[in-house]
Design a protein around this motif. Structure first.
Motif, PDB file in Angstrom:
ATOM      1  N   LYS A   1     -57.678  44.253 -35.940  1.00  0.00           N
ATOM      2  CA  LYS A   1     -56.530  43.613 -36.595  1.00  0.00           C
ATOM      3  C   LYS A   1     -56.224  44.233 -37.961  1.00  0.00           C
ATOM      4  O   LYS A   1     -55.289  43.805 -38.618  1.00  0.00           O
ATOM      5  CB  LYS A   1     -56.803  42.115 -36.754  1.00  0.00           C
ATOM      6  N   ASP A   2     -56.996  45.224 -38.376  1.00  0.00           N
ATOM      7  CA  ASP A   2     -56.836  45.837 -39.696  1.00  0.00           C
ATOM      8  C   ASP A   2     -55.789  46.945 -39.632  1.00  0.00           C
ATOM      9  O   ASP A   2     -56.084  48.062 -39.212  1.00  0.00           O
ATOM     10  CB  ASP A   2     -58.184  46.378 -40.178  1.00  0.00           C
ATOM     11  N   HIS A   3     -54.560  46.643 -40.050  1.00  0.00           N
ATOM     12  CA  HIS A   3     -53.462  47.602 -39.966  1.00  0.00           C
ATOM     13  C   HIS A   3     -53.681  48.836 -40.831  1.00  0.00           C
ATOM     14  O   HIS A   3     -53.079  49.879 -40.578  1.00  0.00           O
ATOM     15  CB  HIS A   3     -52.135  46.929 -40.306  1.00  0.00           C
TER      16      HIS A   3
ATOM     17  N   GLN B   1     -52.809  50.740 -35.661  1.00  0.00           N
ATOM     18  CA  GLN B   1     -52.250  49.662 -34.852  1.00  0.00           C
ATOM     19  C   GLN B   1     -53.060  49.473 -33.571  1.00  0.00           C
ATOM     20  O   GLN B   1     -53.430  50.447 -32.923  1.00  0.00           O
ATOM     21  CB  GLN B   1     -50.800  49.973 -34.472  1.00  0.00           C
TER      22      GLN B   1
ATOM     23  N   GLU C   1     -52.773  46.706 -30.219  1.00  0.00           N
ATOM     24  CA  GLU C   1     -52.133  45.562 -29.576  1.00  0.00           C
ATOM     25  C   GLU C   1     -52.921  45.187 -28.331  1.00  0.00           C
ATOM     26  O   GLU C   1     -53.191  46.048 -27.482  1.00  0.00           O
ATOM     27  CB  GLU C   1     -50.714  45.921 -29.138  1.00  0.00           C
TER      28      GLU C   1
ATOM     29  N   MET D   1     -55.630  54.541 -35.263  1.00  0.00           N
ATOM     30  CA  MET D   1     -56.691  53.624 -34.836  1.00  0.00           C
ATOM     31  C   MET D   1     -57.673  54.339 -33.909  1.00  0.00           C
ATOM     32  O   MET D   1     -58.880  54.144 -34.011  1.00  0.00           O
ATOM     33  CB  MET D   1     -56.103  52.391 -34.142  1.00  0.00           C
TER      34      MET D   1
END
Length: 168
Positions: free
Chosen positions: A39-41, A45, A47, A94
């Motif tokens: 969840k750490d942008h 990213q 999803e 990511m």
């Protein structure tokens, strides 16, 4: 069709970023100790796509003094269980972070495997029961005694196994 010309130009000049599918089965899953990373942008990213399980069985063991979950790649196909986890669509940033976090290629290798989707909503995501390929972090480097360990179908740091993950 007036007005669509500009959209076509924008799409061709700025194509959608390439997203890779990654299957997580351990501490990166929802509710597990390292899920915050997904969840750490600032790291990129990620999803959530769907829950899934491996088409082929793999030994999922918990090992080392840190109680790390490992998905082992063996020369003996069919050993282990069909492992449950989560599929994420991740951007290049990511993916590069996950490679570093998983110490790839020294500790883990990023391997493309086939998965069966468990709860895909359909539409732009795969449907339940469909098959999809995704990267997963596996290891073929392990201690011989790991082969004698209990294998798991699903990992939970707080599971009945009594081997909670130890951050390091």
């Amino acid at each position: 069709m007036k007005g669509f010309g500009l959209l076509s130009i924008i799409v061709s000049v700025f194509p959608a970023a390439h997203m890779a599918k990654v299957f997580v089965y351990g501490t990166l899953k929802k509710g597990q100790p390292n899920h915050f990373i997904m969840k750490d942008h600032a790291k990129g990213q990620a999803e959530f796509v769907a829950h899934a399980r491996t088409v082929d069985p793999y030994p999922l063991v918990i090992a080392t003094e840190y109680n790390i979950p490992f998905l082992l790649v063996l020369d003996k196909p069919g050993t282990g269980q069909r492992v449950h986890g989560e599929i994420y669509s991740v951007d290049q940033k990511m993916l590069e972070f996950l490679d570093e976090f998983e110490e790839c290629p020294q500790m883990y290798q990023r391997t493309l495997i086939r998965l069966e989707v468990q709860d895909g909503p359909g539409g732009s995501t795969p449907e339940t029961g469909s098959s999809i390929e995704a990267y997963v972090y596996t290891t073929d480097t392990y201690e011989p005694e790991w082969l004698e360990k209990t294998t798991y179908e699903s990992y939970d740091s707080n599971g009945d196994h009594g081997l909670p993950y130890v951050p390091h």
